[in-house]
Design a protein around this motif. Structure first.
Motif, PDB file in Angstrom:
ATOM      1  N   ASP A  55       0.824  -1.205   0.000  1.00 47.69           N
ATOM      2  CA  ASP A  55       0.000   0.000   0.000  1.00 47.69           C
ATOM      3  C   ASP A  55       0.858   1.255   0.000  1.00 47.69           C
ATOM      4  OD1 ASP A  55      -2.327  -1.495  -0.025  1.00 47.69           O
ATOM      5  OD2 ASP A  55      -2.489  -1.517   2.162  1.00 47.69           O
ATOM      6  N   THR A  56       2.018   1.180   0.643  1.00 43.18           N
ATOM      7  CA  THR A  56       2.954   2.293   0.672  1.00 43.18           C
ATOM      8  C   THR A  56       4.003   2.053  -0.414  1.00 43.18           C
ATOM      9  OG1 THR A  56       2.677   2.459   3.071  1.00 43.18           O
ATOM     10  CG2 THR A  56       4.583   3.586   2.101  1.00 43.18           C
ATOM     11  N   PRO A  57       4.204   3.011  -1.303  1.00 40.17           N
ATOM     12  CA  PRO A  57       5.204   2.810  -2.368  1.00 40.17           C
ATOM     13  C   PRO A  57       6.591   2.551  -1.782  1.00 40.17           C
ATOM     14  CG  PRO A  57       3.881   4.769  -2.799  1.00 40.17           C
ATOM     15  CD  PRO A  57       3.541   4.314  -1.413  1.00 40.17           C
ATOM     16  N   LEU A  58       7.334   1.694  -2.447  1.00 44.81           N
ATOM     17  CA  LEU A  58       8.704   1.400  -2.022  1.00 44.81           C
ATOM     18  C   LEU A  58       9.613   2.574  -2.370  1.00 44.81           C
ATOM     19  CD1 LEU A  58       9.006  -2.273  -3.243  1.00 44.81           C
ATOM     20  CD2 LEU A  58       9.361  -1.517  -0.915  1.00 44.81           C
ATOM     21  N   ASP A  59      10.373   3.032  -1.390  1.00 41.81           N
ATOM     22  CA  ASP A  59      11.394   4.034  -1.664  1.00 41.81           C
ATOM     23  C   ASP A  59      12.755   3.345  -1.587  1.00 41.81           C
ATOM     24  OD1 ASP A  59      12.056   3.799   1.060  1.00 41.81           O
ATOM     25  OD2 ASP A  59      10.902   5.566   1.606  1.00 41.81           O
ATOM     26  N   LEU A  60      13.813   4.067  -1.900  1.00 40.77           N
ATOM     27  CA  LEU A  60      15.141   3.453  -1.939  1.00 40.77           C
ATOM     28  C   LEU A  60      15.571   2.890  -0.590  1.00 40.77           C
ATOM     29  CD1 LEU A  60      17.117   5.839  -4.298  1.00 40.77           C
ATOM     30  CD2 LEU A  60      16.241   3.553  -4.786  1.00 40.77           C
ATOM     31  N   ASP A  61      15.244   3.582   0.498  1.00 38.01           N
ATOM     32  CA  ASP A  61      15.619   3.087   1.827  1.00 38.01           C
ATOM     33  C   ASP A  61      14.918   1.770   2.147  1.00 38.01           C
ATOM     34  OD1 ASP A  61      17.343   5.201   2.331  1.00 38.01           O
ATOM     35  OD2 ASP A  61      15.789   6.417   3.302  1.00 38.01           O
ATOM     36  N   THR A  62      13.632   1.687   1.791  1.00 33.32           N
ATOM     37  CA  THR A  62      12.875   0.456   2.053  1.00 33.32           C
ATOM     38  C   THR A  62      13.388  -0.687   1.191  1.00 33.32           C
ATOM     39  OG1 THR A  62      10.934   1.786   2.610  1.00 33.32           O
ATOM     40  CG2 THR A  62      10.564  -0.548   2.146  1.00 33.32           C
ATOM     41  N   ILE A  63      13.686  -0.408  -0.070  1.00 32.12           N
ATOM     42  CA  ILE A  63      14.242  -1.443  -0.944  1.00 32.12           C
ATOM     43  C   ILE A  63      15.574  -1.940  -0.392  1.00 32.12           C
ATOM     44  CG2 ILE A  63      15.269  -1.856  -3.220  1.00 32.12           C
ATOM     45  CD1 ILE A  63      12.987  -0.197  -4.405  1.00 32.12           C
ATOM     46  N   ALA A  64      16.410  -1.023   0.075  1.00 33.84           N
ATOM     47  CA  ALA A  64      17.699  -1.422   0.645  1.00 33.84           C
ATOM     48  C   ALA A  64      17.494  -2.286   1.885  1.00 33.84           C
ATOM     49  CB  ALA A  64      18.532  -0.185   0.981  1.00 33.84           C
ATOM     50  N   GLU A  65      16.547  -1.915   2.737  1.00 32.88           N
ATOM     51  CA  GLU A  65      16.266  -2.689   3.950  1.00 32.88           C
ATOM     52  C   GLU A  65      15.736  -4.083   3.600  1.00 32.88           C
ATOM     53  OE1 GLU A  65      12.957  -2.503   7.447  1.00 32.88           O
ATOM     54  OE2 GLU A  65      13.932  -0.612   6.920  1.00 32.88           O
ATOM     55  N   LEU A  66      14.792  -4.151   2.655  1.00 30.47           N
ATOM     56  CA  LEU A  66      14.260  -5.446   2.234  1.00 30.47           C
ATOM     57  C   LEU A  66      15.354  -6.305   1.596  1.00 30.47           C
ATOM     58  CD1 LEU A  66      10.799  -4.421   0.724  1.00 30.47           C
ATOM     59  CD2 LEU A  66      11.202  -5.745   2.821  1.00 30.47           C
ATOM     60  N   SER A  67      16.216  -5.677   0.830  1.00 31.43           N
ATOM     61  CA  SER A  67      17.304  -6.403   0.178  1.00 31.43           C
ATOM     62  C   SER A  67      18.264  -6.994   1.212  1.00 31.43           C
ATOM     63  CB  SER A  67      18.048  -5.472  -0.783  1.00 31.43           C
ATOM     64  OG  SER A  67      19.071  -6.165  -1.448  1.00 31.43           O
ATOM     65  N   ARG A  68      18.622  -6.199   2.212  1.00 36.25           N
ATOM     66  CA  ARG A  68      19.527  -6.693   3.267  1.00 36.25           C
ATOM     67  C   ARG A  68      18.896  -7.852   4.039  1.00 36.25           C
ATOM     68  NH1 ARG A  68      20.800  -1.177   3.685  1.00 36.25           N
ATOM     69  NH2 ARG A  68      19.198  -0.877   5.271  1.00 36.25           N
ATOM     70  N   SER A  69      17.633  -7.696   4.413  1.00 39.01           N
ATOM     71  CA  SER A  69      16.983  -8.763   5.179  1.00 39.01           C
ATOM     72  C   SER A  69      16.780 -10.002   4.308  1.00 39.01           C
ATOM     73  CB  SER A  69      15.665  -8.288   5.782  1.00 39.01           C
ATOM     74  OG  SER A  69      14.760  -7.888   4.789  1.00 39.01           O
ATOM     75  N   ALA A  70      16.451  -9.825   3.028  1.00 39.16           N
ATOM     76  CA  ALA A  70      16.306 -10.963   2.122  1.00 39.16           C
ATOM     77  C   ALA A  70      17.630 -11.691   1.978  1.00 39.16           C
ATOM     78  CB  ALA A  70      15.795 -10.500   0.759  1.00 39.16           C
ATOM     79  N   SER A  71      18.708 -10.947   1.834  1.00 34.97           N
ATOM     80  CA  SER A  71      20.032 -11.550   1.690  1.00 34.97           C
ATOM     81  C   SER A  71      20.388 -12.368   2.926  1.00 34.97           C
ATOM     82  CB  SER A  71      21.077 -10.458   1.455  1.00 34.97           C
ATOM     83  OG  SER A  71      22.358 -11.014   1.344  1.00 34.97           O
ATOM     84  N   THR A  72      20.127 -11.812   4.097  1.00 37.72           N
ATOM     85  CA  THR A  72      20.427 -12.512   5.345  1.00 37.72           C
ATOM     86  C   THR A  72      19.625 -13.805   5.450  1.00 37.72           C
ATOM     87  OG1 THR A  72      20.961 -10.445   6.463  1.00 37.72           O
ATOM     88  CG2 THR A  72      20.385 -12.315   7.868  1.00 37.72           C
ATOM     89  N   LEU A  73      18.341 -13.736   5.145  1.00 43.77           N
ATOM     90  CA  LEU A  73      17.497 -14.931   5.223  1.00 43.77           C
ATOM     91  C   LEU A  73      17.879 -15.964   4.159  1.00 43.77           C
ATOM     92  CD1 LEU A  73      14.073 -13.210   5.952  1.00 43.77           C
ATOM     93  CD2 LEU A  73      15.346 -14.713   7.505  1.00 43.77           C
ATOM     94  N   LEU A  74      18.157 -15.506   2.957  1.00 46.52           N
ATOM     95  CA  LEU A  74      18.544 -16.439   1.886  1.00 46.52           C
ATOM     96  C   LEU A  74      19.873 -17.110   2.187  1.00 46.52           C
ATOM     97  CD1 LEU A  74      17.408 -14.347  -1.195  1.00 46.52           C
ATOM     98  CD2 LEU A  74      16.465 -16.563  -0.480  1.00 46.52           C
ATOM     99  N   ASP A  75      20.745 -16.430   2.921  1.00 42.97           N
ATOM    100  CA  ASP A  75      22.031 -17.021   3.299  1.00 42.97           C
ATOM    101  C   ASP A  75      21.861 -18.221   4.226  1.00 42.97           C
ATOM    102  OD1 ASP A  75      23.510 -15.306   1.746  1.00 42.97           O
ATOM    103  OD2 ASP A  75      24.130 -14.010   3.405  1.00 42.97           O
ATOM    104  N   THR A  76      20.686 -18.358   4.851  1.00 44.96           N
ATOM    105  CA  THR A  76      20.455 -19.501   5.732  1.00 44.96           C
ATOM    106  C   THR A  76      20.198 -20.787   4.953  1.00 44.96           C
ATOM    107  OG1 THR A  76      18.064 -19.143   5.923  1.00 44.96           O
ATOM    108  CG2 THR A  76      19.489 -18.009   7.527  1.00 44.96           C
TER     109      THR A  76
END
Length: 95
Positions: A55-76
């Protein structure tokens, strides 16, 4: 929608279904859903693209946060010796 773009076999790269299962809950917690996952094994390095929207458009900070958390989870995942490029994006103007 999930796509695995044809190419070489991709051991070590999570399937779109694995990505959705692993990351879907986390993305939902922060107000976004995974709209699409594409795995392109023809690219060098192979590319894992996650399209998220909410509902809230993704901004660069949110994309960066999602990317970092996705990377951490995918590393498992046991992803073997092969690496890949993770891309988290929004549908943007392609919507």
């Amino acid at each position: 929608m999930t796509d695995r773009i044809p190419g070489l076999p991709s051991p070590g790269i999570p399937s779109p279904e694995q990505v959705i299962e692993l990351l879907g809950g986390h993305f939902a917690q922060v107000g976004y859903e995974i709209e699409d996952v594409a795995v392109d094994t023809r690219a060098r390095p192979p590319r894992l693209r996650i399209v998220a929207d909410g509902d809230t458009p993704l901004d660069l900070d949110t994309i960066a946060e999602l990317s970092r958390s996705a990377s951490t989870l995918l590393d498992t995942l046991d992803d073997g010796p092969d690496g890949y490029l993770l891309e988290v994006t929004s549908p943007g103007v392609d919507r």
